[in-house]
Design an enzyme around this catalytic site. Structure first.
Site, short mmCIF file in Angstrom:
data_model
loop_
_atom_site.label_atom_id
_atom_site.label_comp_id
_atom_site.label_asym_id
_atom_site.label_seq_id
_atom_site.Cartn_x
_atom_site.Cartn_y
_atom_site.Cartn_z
N TYR A 22 -0.03 -2.60 13.56
CA TYR A 22 -0.92 -1.84 12.67
C TYR A 22 -1.86 -0.92 13.47
CZ TYR A 22 -4.22 -1.02 8.85
OH TYR A 22 -5.01 -0.44 7.89
N ASP B 232 -3.01 -2.97 3.14
CA ASP B 232 -3.51 -3.13 4.51
C ASP B 232 -4.62 -4.18 4.56
OD1 ASP B 232 -1.77 -1.20 5.28
OD2 ASP B 232 -3.25 0.38 5.54
N GLU C 63 0.82 -1.23 0.00
CA GLU C 63 0.00 0.00 0.00
C GLU C 63 0.84 1.26 0.00
OE1 GLU C 63 -3.83 1.82 2.43
OE2 GLU C 63 -3.59 -0.33 2.16
#
Length: 722
Positions: free
Chosen positions: A310, A105, A9
């Protein structure tokens, strides 16, 4: 020989994956190795086309052209990132690329980022999915060993498309309808408008609140503070002033007879691990960081420093497969101020329980926790260090023992009235040892002397007490985030299923979008800050009067999320949902067209716009005051004053920078005034003398030079008995 193309990403994540996969050959927007090619997006490279892509008439905003309902949505490359799209496209179309691995993601939006690129390129190659929650080398290696079939995520992709198309259909039409009807920059949507409505409802509650005075009694006896308690309701206050006055007189000269001594051992467990919203709340409450700022800092700690997992997660739990990695994560944080606690936990047995380990409560990503990579604390900025500190301490707290104390409650009779006194004796600090401050309630818990049932204590003083009930507080960013996450109390009349779904799906917006929604409301001047409090502007209040009723309630988002969840699980077809949104948008436009309501600019100034000559509007931005042209097509903006990070030399509060050009001046609420050029000269002189920052930088360098010490060896040597 065929190769596999990995699509990340962001460049930083792409480079991490490339390093693990041994892709070292540098290309234009990609890295290549023997078996893999790694390329990356820059967030979204492709998006839904603007209205004018479907019909040239939509270039002009006209009420009669609404609603806009494209039969088939078009994808377009975002101009500012078109160069990277071209680089990704070239790699996807290579003949030696046999398979695409999506490594964006792991979530609905991440799936959309990758699939839209693949769809726009028009490539038809097998797809695999990398689904990981941290970008450490170990996590990447493990993820590539357990790649998933891309088809398993087709329904998630459908759900993402449905969300995007529905937001376009409803948001574009409602915003254009309101803006063209009232010739003002008015935007609304299924998340920002209900958020605005919640702020309005809170302000209404505050305005309608009528404070009441309550009364009570306090008695002092041999160092014990007794509080009067109503015999029936057990409440320690009453609104009956006359009753308290009579008791005050009748209890004079009386003694206290101990009737009950109750001792209870109580345990307090650490709060749960952080999800993004909880972290944003704490960072705002403790450091004044905005939600967007906290997310930005977390992103750096995740992508650049790789010390936290994350950030965009809505779970406060970890899954069972993470439990075996806990010792490594503890070793990674056994540094600096955390070393003693981390090493102590490593020596004992780590106990997993449902308070933080639950597979059912982990969806796309687990809670935010440290990675297995050791942080170099001197490399972190002050703000990064603060966020890292919050997460590490919460992680250590959850793994620590509970706070245990003995609560003593004394009950006594003074005359015929009941009085109570509470005391607390700490038995074990447990997780609270990690925190320097203790949340003790000094008024409620005191150090009590040893007393027994039947003892009679003389009363030295009786005091009448009083207070006033308080209205609900204005929202700040922390409490607004809480309301967006749990909007149930603002959903009058909504079905229990919708309320339940909205709670399960995380409320209004997502952990990834709430910060942007709040920022958008500030930037469009719907809300403003007064200190830390968030207040509606006249524009925001009028928008709520003009917007369709459905768009003002969180219920609409609840219904949408229920259906998007059904699409993701394969229970509902995407097109059916999108068609419902088309019908809804048509209804919204007709409602706005038929409304007799008027919008009035009540912040007009005598200053003329330098571009179009129309009177400008005075608005309070998030960081200062501005003048904005009232004509939406002109859109000229002019900063009048802005709050800076420069500090007043007298009271050390933030200075406001006013004026233009050479006449710009710093001003402080304490009365201090200083021209910009004078301020700059003063700063130059201070630089010559050195500053606290220089000293801190020197100390950090010293600490960095001393860092390589082998702490494990040092601990082992310390335990040797020579």
């Amino acid at each position: 020989m065929s190769k596999r193309l990995v699509l990340a990403e962001k460049p930083s994540v792409g480079r991490d994956i490339a390093r693990v996969l041994n892709c070292t050959k540098q290309g234009n927007g990609y890295l290549e190795g023997k078996d893999y090619i790694v390329t990356w997006a820059l967030g979204h490279l492709v998006t839904l086309a603007d209205p004018e892509a479907y019909d040239v008439k939509y270039k002009s905003w006209n009420l009669e052209d609404l609603p806009m309902l494209p039969k088939q949505f078009k994808l377009v490359v975002i101009p500012k990132t078109s160069k990277q799209f071209k680089a990704v496209k070239e790699q996807m179309l290579r003949k030696d690329v046999s398979e695409i691995i999506i490594a964006t993601d792991a979530g609905r939006e991440g799936e959309l980022v990758a699939r839209w690129i693949i769809e726009k390129v028009g490539v038809k190659k097998p797809i695999k999915r990398l689904w990981i929650s941290s970008v450490t080398d170990k996590a990447i290696q493990q993820g590539f060993k357990t790649l998933k079939d891309g088809r398993n995520y087709d329904n998630l992709y459908s759900s993402a498309i449905a969300r995007s198309e529905a937001d376009w259909i409803v948001g574009m039409n409602a915003t254009r309808a309101l803006t063209t009807k009232h010739n003002a920059q008015l935007s609304c949507g299924r998340v920002q408008t209900p958020t605005l409505a919640m702020i309005a409802k809170r302000e209404e509650e505050i305005n309608q609140f009528k404070p009441k005075t309550y009364y009570g009694l306090t008695a002092i006896s041999q160092g014990i503070k007794w509080t009067w308690q109503d015999g029936k309701s057990k409440d320690i206050k009453t609104f009956n002033e006359e009753r308290i006055g009579q008791l005050f007189k009748s209890l004079q000269g009386q003694s206290a007879q101990i009737e009950k001594v109750a001792k209870t051992e109580k345990k307090v467990y650490a709060p749960g691990l952080y999800d993004l919203t909880e972290l944003q709340r704490d960072a705002n409450r403790m450091f004044g960081f905005s939600a967007k700022e906290t997310l930005s800092i977390m992103q750096k700690l995740y992508e650049h420093h790789k010390v936290l997992t994350y950030p965009r997660t809505d779970s406060r739990y970890i899954s069972t497969d993470i439990v075996e990695t806990l010792p490594e994560r503890l070793k990674a944080v056994a540094i600096g101020p955390y070393r003693a606690v981390a090493n102590q936990l490593l020596k004992g047995k780590l106990v997993k329980n449902k308070s933080f380990v639950d597979d059912k409560k982990v969806s796309d990503h687990h809670a935010i926790i440290p990675t297995e990579q050791t942080a170099l604390l001197t490399d972190l900025s002050d703000k990064e260090r603060k966020i890292f500190d919050l997460v590490v301490k919460r992680f250590l707290a959850v793994l620590s023992k509970p706070f245990v104390y003995e609560q003593t409650t004394l009950t006594a009779k003074i005359g015929s009235e009941t009085f109570v006194a509470k005391g607390k004796r700490v038995l074990s600090l447990g997780f609270k040892e990690i925190y320097s401050h203790q949340d003790e309630e000094a008024d409620d818990h005191q150090n009590l002397p040893l007393v027994e049932v039947g003892m009679v204590l003389p009363i030295s003083k009786i005091i009448q007490t009083s207070g006033r009930t308080q209205p609900p507080a204005y929202f700040n960013e922390a409490t607004l985030l809480s309301a967006m996450e749990n909007p149930a109390r603002f959903m009058n009349g909504a079905s229990s299923d919708v309320v339940k779904t909205l709670n399960e799906t995380g409320g209004l917006g997502t952990v990834a979008t709430r910060a942007d929604i709040i920022e958008k409301l500030f930037n469009s001047f719907m809300i403003e800050k007064k200190g830390q409090e968030i207040h509606l502007t006249s524009k925001g209040r009028q928008l709520l009067d003009l917007a369709p009723t459905d768009l003002k309630s969180p219920e609409l988002t609840g219904q949408w999320e229920q259906k998007l969840s059904d699409i993701a699980s394969g229970k509902l077809k995407r097109q059916r949902f999108v068609n419902q949104m088309r019908e809804y948008a048509t209804t919204v436009v007709q409602e706005i067209k038929g409304s007799d309501a008027k919008y009035k600019h009540d912040n007009l100034t005598t200053t003329k716009c330098p571009e179009c000559g129309k009177p400008m509007l005075a608005v309070n931005g998030k960081r200062g005051k501005m003048l904005v042209c009232q004509d939406r097509e002109c859109g000229t903006r002019k900063t009048i004053s802005q709050i800076t990070n420069s500090r007043c030399p007298n009271c050390h509060k933030k200075l406001e920078l006013r004026g233009e050009g050479e006449n710009r001046m710093f001003a402080c609420v304490c009365g201090h005034r200083e021209k910009l050029n004078t301020y700059n000269k003063r700063k130059q002189e201070q630089k010559k003398q050195g500053s606290k920052r220089d000293v801190q930088k020197y100390l950090r360098e010293q600490e960095k030079n001393a860092e390589p010490m082998n702490s494990a060896l040092a601990d082992a040597l310390a335990n040797l008995k020579l």
